[in-house]
Motif scaffolding. Sequence first.
Motif, short mmCIF file in Angstrom:
data_model
loop_
_atom_site.label_atom_id
_atom_site.label_comp_id
_atom_site.label_asym_id
_atom_site.label_seq_id
_atom_site.Cartn_x
_atom_site.Cartn_y
_atom_site.Cartn_z
N CYS A 101 0.86 -1.18 0.00
CA CYS A 101 0.00 0.00 0.00
C CYS A 101 0.90 1.23 0.00
O CYS A 101 2.06 1.16 0.40
N TYR B 280 1.62 5.26 1.10
CA TYR B 280 1.32 6.28 2.10
C TYR B 280 2.17 7.52 1.81
O TYR B 280 3.35 7.40 1.50
N GLU C 68 -2.72 1.34 12.51
CA GLU C 68 -2.06 2.53 11.99
C GLU C 68 -0.64 2.24 11.54
O GLU C 68 -0.05 1.23 11.90
N HIS D 100 -0.74 7.44 9.59
CA HIS D 100 -1.86 7.12 8.71
C HIS D 100 -2.64 5.94 9.27
O HIS D 100 -2.05 5.05 9.89
N LEU E 50 -4.04 0.71 5.77
CA LEU E 50 -4.85 0.28 4.64
C LEU E 50 -4.79 -1.24 4.53
O LEU E 50 -3.77 -1.85 4.84
N TYR F 161 -4.04 3.75 -1.80
CA TYR F 161 -3.25 4.94 -1.50
C TYR F 161 -3.86 5.70 -0.34
O TYR F 161 -5.07 5.78 -0.21
N ARG F 162 -3.00 6.32 0.47
CA ARG F 162 -3.45 7.24 1.52
C ARG F 162 -2.57 8.47 1.40
O ARG F 162 -1.37 8.43 1.71
N ASP F 163 -3.14 9.56 0.92
CA ASP F 163 -2.40 10.80 0.73
C ASP F 163 -2.94 11.88 1.65
O ASP F 163 -4.16 12.07 1.75
N THR G 153 -7.12 15.63 3.52
CA THR G 153 -6.76 14.23 3.36
C THR G 153 -7.51 13.64 2.18
O THR G 153 -8.57 14.12 1.79
N THR H 236 -8.15 9.56 0.28
CA THR H 236 -7.90 8.12 0.23
C THR H 236 -8.40 7.61 -1.11
O THR H 236 -9.50 7.94 -1.53
N ARG I 127 -9.00 4.02 -3.28
CA ARG I 127 -9.03 2.57 -3.20
C ARG I 127 -8.50 1.97 -4.50
O ARG I 127 -8.62 2.55 -5.56
#
Length: 115
Positions: free
Chosen positions: A16, A18, A37, A50, A53, A59-61, A107, A109, A111
């Motif tokens: 994943c 981040y 986390e 973060h 995931l 993605y987590r931006d 934020t 996110t 998928r």
Amino acid sequence: MTPKVERTSRITGRQCYYSVPARFIGERVRVLLRGNELMVFNKRELVARHPRLTRRGAYRDVLDHYLEILLARPGAMRVSTALAAAGPRVRSPPPMKRSGRPPARLTATRRAPER
């Protein structure tokens, strides 16, 4: 884990992606994975946190991580992959206040596509 921060200002953790503040591009950071986390450290300083995931390729931006690039290149957000990943609900960050403080935290996110 000690991944290297990619030129997109992201690290890979368990397949994943981040975001990490842009000033760490090209450096190795230490990652602590917990049940819910992911925490990113530079030496002993916590630089990003973060929610974890679970879908491969997700993605987590945090768009605040890209504000440093905006100071150096004001037009960079127009073609930003992080902003595109945020989708239509986030257009661009609001302008900086006169006090010099950055705007409220943004934020996004994304998928991974269903297979």
